[in-house]
Design an enzyme around this catalytic site. Sequence first.
Site, PDB file in Angstrom:
ATOM      1  N   ASN A 130      50.225 -15.433  23.935  1.00 50.15           N
ATOM      2  CA  ASN A 130      48.915 -16.053  24.177  1.00 50.15           C
ATOM      3  C   ASN A 130      48.108 -16.184  22.882  1.00 50.15           C
ATOM      4  OD1 ASN A 130      48.267 -13.398  23.692  1.00 50.15           O
ATOM      5  ND2 ASN A 130      47.252 -13.029  25.661  1.00 50.15           N
ATOM      6  N   CYS A 162      37.401 -16.226  29.928  1.00 51.86           N
ATOM      7  CA  CYS A 162      38.517 -16.007  30.844  1.00 51.86           C
ATOM      8  C   CYS A 162      39.375 -14.875  30.294  1.00 51.86           C
ATOM      9  CB  CYS A 162      39.344 -17.283  30.977  1.00 51.86           C
ATOM     10  SG  CYS A 162      40.834 -17.085  31.971  1.00 51.86           S
ATOM     11  N   ASP A 181      33.851 -12.504  13.382  1.00 54.23           N
ATOM     12  CA  ASP A 181      33.992 -13.785  14.070  1.00 54.23           C
ATOM     13  C   ASP A 181      32.902 -14.763  13.623  1.00 54.23           C
ATOM     14  OD1 ASP A 181      35.035 -15.564  15.902  1.00 54.23           O
ATOM     15  OD2 ASP A 181      33.900 -14.797  17.594  1.00 54.23           O
TER      16      ASP A 181
END
EC number: 1.17.99.6
Length: 311
Positions: A155, A242, A134
């Site tokens: 998603n 989240c 990442d």
Amino acid sequence: MSKTPIKYAQIIKTEAKKLGFDFCGIAKAEFLEEEAPKLEAWLNKHFHGQMSYMSNHFDKRLDPTKLVEGAKSVISLIYNYYPPKKLSEKPEDFKIAKYAYGQDYHFVIKDKLKTLLLLLQEQIGDFEGRAFVDSAPIMERQWARKSGLGWLGKNSLLLNRQMGSFFFLAELIVDLEVAPDPPIVKDYCGTCTRCIEACPTDAIIQPGVVDGSKCISYFTIELKEQIPTEVKGKFENWIFGCDICQDVCPWNRFSKAHQEPAFHPHPDLEEMNKKDWEEITEETFNKVFKKSAIKRTKLSGLKRNIFFQSQ
């Protein structure tokens, strides 16, 4: 057995497993032709919000040979972070994304990737490669899908039939020809739309397309200014990241607790209640989140998120 692309793949997967990676898939390093127009359209709609880094290095995102000269293979790896237990069970408690419970994954997994690269160079011989967690313009989920590790859910996250989606993705891009794995072509989400329906800020615009600038993770981590008032009351007590779209996903019933000591939460974090969060000091922040990804928001950002939901 002579060293062939098939043998290399076996060696890579064996060593990756020994280091704790749950899955390893391999794809040929080539231009992501199918993804180019999708990425361009997503950026043109400003779904990246203030994440300006998303629009940088457009060519590098799509072409691994621009990251590693002479790249021939992209090795994608999955590392589980699903916690043995959730930090908070009370509805009124503040919540942080499960990936941030323990130490910052960037460092934990990067160390494992560097070890893997060295082990492979010892066994296979001289080849060049770079490790990514990442941390560079790489379309991680697309490469993982291409290498057979899963499919992209509604998603937009990578879903794996054996373990859902609570995992980190990492890559080694190497100038070694390794036998590729077949991609998963089928969409195992079917007609399920739970993630779309559950998102309180309507960030999932259409199946597989997320407006990043509407995501609770964006507001609580990436956005550096004040959170807009129109989303007040919609965060359901999330103060860092989240997990809503993952928590409701039926595939995550297959999630199993990780075996990584570095991902266990700081003992003080396990004890924190709503009042503790609201009264958090610089000293506590530095102690509890010393090696955590939460340091990214700084104390001021965390306090902003807490204050936004407490008023």
